[in-house]
Design a protein around this motif. Structure first.
Motif, mmCIF file in Angstrom:
data_model
loop_
_atom_site.group_PDB
_atom_site.id
_atom_site.type_symbol
_atom_site.label_atom_id
_atom_site.label_comp_id
_atom_site.label_asym_id
_atom_site.label_seq_id
_atom_site.Cartn_x
_atom_site.Cartn_y
_atom_site.Cartn_z
ATOM 1 N N ASP A 53 0.820 -1.209 0.000
ATOM 2 C CA ASP A 53 0.000 0.000 0.000
ATOM 3 C C ASP A 53 0.858 1.266 0.000
ATOM 4 N N GLY A 54 2.006 1.227 0.653
ATOM 5 C CA GLY A 54 2.900 2.383 0.635
ATOM 6 C C GLY A 54 3.495 2.641 -0.732
ATOM 7 N N ASN A 55 3.615 1.597 -1.550
ATOM 8 C CA ASN A 55 4.176 1.774 -2.888
ATOM 9 C C ASN A 55 3.361 2.744 -3.729
ATOM 10 N N GLU A 56 2.055 2.800 -3.482
ATOM 11 C CA GLU A 56 1.191 3.636 -4.315
ATOM 12 C C GLU A 56 1.282 5.117 -3.967
ATOM 13 N N THR A 57 2.057 5.457 -2.938
ATOM 14 C CA THR A 57 2.323 6.866 -2.638
ATOM 15 C C THR A 57 2.881 7.583 -3.864
ATOM 16 N N TRP A 58 3.726 6.871 -4.610
ATOM 17 C CA TRP A 58 4.389 7.485 -5.755
ATOM 18 C C TRP A 58 3.412 7.771 -6.881
ATOM 19 N N LEU A 59 2.363 6.972 -7.015
ATOM 20 C CA LEU A 59 1.338 7.243 -8.022
ATOM 21 C C LEU A 59 0.613 8.549 -7.698
ATOM 22 N N VAL A 60 0.325 8.748 -6.423
ATOM 23 C CA VAL A 60 -0.328 9.988 -5.993
ATOM 24 C C VAL A 60 0.585 11.185 -6.248
ATOM 25 N N ILE A 305 10.838 19.059 0.980
ATOM 26 C CA ILE A 305 10.688 18.560 2.353
ATOM 27 C C ILE A 305 10.085 17.164 2.378
ATOM 28 N N THR A 306 9.019 16.963 1.594
ATOM 29 C CA THR A 306 8.265 15.708 1.696
ATOM 30 C C THR A 306 8.917 14.547 0.953
ATOM 31 N N MET A 307 9.533 14.802 -0.208
ATOM 32 C CA MET A 307 10.090 13.683 -0.964
ATOM 33 C C MET A 307 11.195 12.946 -0.215
ATOM 34 N N PRO A 308 12.146 13.643 0.427
ATOM 35 C CA PRO A 308 13.135 12.892 1.220
ATOM 36 C C PRO A 308 12.486 12.075 2.331
ATOM 37 N N LEU A 309 11.407 12.596 2.941
ATOM 38 C CA LEU A 309 10.709 11.835 3.973
ATOM 39 C C LEU A 309 10.078 10.575 3.398
ATOM 40 N N ILE A 310 9.469 10.688 2.208
ATOM 41 C CA ILE A 310 8.866 9.517 1.562
ATOM 42 C C ILE A 310 9.935 8.476 1.245
ATOM 43 N N VAL A 311 11.049 8.944 0.685
ATOM 44 C CA VAL A 311 12.147 8.026 0.372
ATOM 45 C C VAL A 311 12.660 7.363 1.647
ATOM 46 N N ALA A 312 12.783 8.132 2.732
ATOM 47 C CA ALA A 312 13.327 7.597 3.980
ATOM 48 C C ALA A 312 12.413 6.546 4.587
ATOM 49 N N TYR A 313 11.101 6.838 4.696
ATOM 50 C CA TYR A 313 10.243 5.838 5.333
ATOM 51 C C TYR A 313 10.026 4.631 4.438
ATOM 52 N N THR A 314 10.103 4.820 3.116
ATOM 53 C CA THR A 314 10.012 3.671 2.213
ATOM 54 C C THR A 314 11.232 2.772 2.374
ATOM 55 N N ALA A 315 12.405 3.384 2.387
ATOM 56 C CA ALA A 315 13.635 2.608 2.571
ATOM 57 C C ALA A 315 13.635 1.895 3.919
ATOM 58 N N TRP A 316 13.142 2.564 4.960
ATOM 59 C CA TRP A 316 13.092 1.955 6.287
ATOM 60 C C TRP A 316 12.155 0.750 6.297
ATOM 61 N N ALA A 317 11.005 0.867 5.642
ATOM 62 C CA ALA A 317 10.054 -0.250 5.593
ATOM 63 C C ALA A 317 10.675 -1.454 4.901
ATOM 64 N N TYR A 318 11.346 -1.216 3.781
ATOM 65 C CA TYR A 318 11.971 -2.335 3.067
ATOM 66 C C TYR A 318 13.115 -2.933 3.888
ATOM 67 N N TRP A 319 13.821 -2.089 4.626
ATOM 68 C CA TRP A 319 14.923 -2.603 5.447
ATOM 69 C C TRP A 319 14.396 -3.463 6.592
ATOM 70 N N VAL A 320 13.350 -3.001 7.251
ATOM 71 C CA VAL A 320 12.790 -3.736 8.380
ATOM 72 C C VAL A 320 12.288 -5.113 7.929
ATOM 73 N N PHE A 321 11.670 -5.167 6.756
ATOM 74 C CA PHE A 321 11.089 -6.429 6.276
ATOM 75 C C PHE A 321 11.969 -7.089 5.221
ATOM 76 N N ARG A 322 13.268 -6.936 5.381
ATOM 77 C CA ARG A 322 14.213 -7.595 4.483
ATOM 78 C C ARG A 322 14.250 -9.096 4.802
ATOM 79 N N GLY A 323 14.890 -9.839 3.950
ATOM 80 C CA GLY A 323 15.079 -11.260 4.200
ATOM 81 C C GLY A 323 13.989 -12.107 3.595
ATOM 82 N N LYS A 324 14.090 -13.399 3.831
ATOM 83 C CA LYS A 324 13.154 -14.370 3.264
ATOM 84 C C LYS A 324 11.817 -14.353 4.009
ATOM 85 N N VAL A 325 10.796 -14.831 3.314
ATOM 86 C CA VAL A 325 9.446 -14.858 3.866
ATOM 87 C C VAL A 325 8.963 -16.309 3.918
ATOM 88 N N GLY A 326 8.448 -16.689 5.057
ATOM 89 C CA GLY A 326 7.884 -18.034 5.215
ATOM 90 C C GLY A 326 6.384 -18.036 5.057
#
Length: 331
Positions: A53-60, A305-326
């Motif tokens: 759902d966060g991915n669609e931020t960029w469409l907006v 102001i907002t674009m760096p914040l979007i990039v930062a929280y997107t990168a953080w989300a991908y980092w937190v949920f890195r790795g394999k999925v069971g």
């Protein structure tokens, strides 16, 4: 500062970010019927659950930026593609609802799986067709759209739509290679081989069709000095395609996804070469369509102001949920 040029790059970045990040989860939806019911489908869904759902931020951001920074282009492009845009939004709605309800309503999971696939397929197809409609040209009378309700429907737009579907399927399958293990990963790798072949074939077909679609496209690709840059695009595409197939054959995990993204980047570079400096090809340049400089400057402060914040929280989300999925959804 050339504000229209800056805003053109901002919107191009937002569109590319959307294609990169929402493309793979749309691709998973397109491929979903090919996954085995049960653990394989659940694992595929779990791989995108934290980020889809966060991915669609960029469409907006892309759509809102077009409206704010290039209002004339927005006023022309939207009426020319209204049916496609409405279908895309409905597809995204169905996909989002199905994503949530397949877990909460297991008795009707087959229906929600079908809705997830249908919504993903419609969204992917219409996005490609919107691009095709823009590239083939929009009929304009003065500052208004002058075409019919169905002017967007041509063999060319159908081809660009199918190319986008295949490309998203490639992104989705290579994402699953990276995120899954065992038989599910092997299945994703087999899907990626087929998706890569389809993507490259359709990419070549669209590229050739585009070059001969308009004399100005032909000149931009084959006249000096632009040909010096343009010649690198198919060369780099061939190199990346070779590495992609080699990586799939050798069992690489992360590299096929990044190589698939590189193919999309080259496709966007070719698109930029074909269109620049027009935002509506051969009719409206980015400077013709631009909002007043004071408006663009004011909005640029907000985006800075907002674009760096979007990039930062997107990168953080991908980092937190890195790795394999069971199967249970653990990362």
């Amino acid at each position: 500062m050339d504000l229209p040029l800056i805003w053109a790059f901002i919107i191009a970045f937002a569109v590319f970010a959307y294609v990169v990040m929402d493309g793979f989860d749309l691709g998973i939806g397109v491929l979903f019927p090919g996954f085995a019911v049960g653990e394989e489908r659940d694992s595929a869904m779990n791989s995108i659950a934290p980020v889809w759902d966060g991915n669609e931020t960029w469409l907006v951001l892309g759509g809102g930026g077009l409206f704010a920074a290039f209002p004339l282009a927005y006023a022309v492009v939207l009426p020319a593609t209204y049916p496609l845009i409405v279908a895309m939004l409905l597809g995204l709605v169905f996909r989002g609802v199905a994503f949530e309800f397949r877990w909460r309503d297991p008795a009707h999971r087959a229906f929600w799986d079908l809705a997830f696939t249908g919504g993903s397929l419609v969204a992917a197809m219409t996005q490609g067709m919107i691009l095709g409609a823009l590239l083939q040209g929009i009929e304009i009378d003065g500052r208004n759209y002058d075409g019919s309700w169905w002017s967007w429907l041509t063999p060319y737009t159908l081809l660009t739509g199918l190319g986008t579907v295949a490309g998203y399927a490639l992104l989705g399958s290579t994402w699953l290679i990276w995120k899954l293990e065992g038989p599910a990963q092997d299945h994703a790798r087999r899907m990626a081989f087929r998706a890569a072949i389809a993507t490259l074939a359709l990419l070549a077909a669209v590229s050739l069709y585009t070059v001969f679609l308009d004399a100005q496209y032909f000149d931009r690709w084959f006249s000096m000095p632009s040909v010096l840059f343009a010649a690198n695009v198919p060369l780099l595409t061939a190199i990346i395609a070779f590495l992609l197939f080699r990586g799939l054959a050798k069992g690489w995990e992360a590299a096929p996804f990044w190589l698939s993204l590189a193919l999309f980047f080259l496709g966007m570079a070719g698109l930029g070469l074909s269109m620049f400096p027009y935002i509506v090809p051969d009719e409206i340049t980015i400077w013709d369509a631009a909002a007043p400089a004071s408006s663009q400057a004011f909005m640029l402060v907000g985006v800075a102001i907002t674009m760096p914040l979007i990039v930062a929280y997107t990168a953080w989300a991908y980092w937190v949920f890195r790795g394999k999925v069971g199967h249970e959804g653990y990362h």
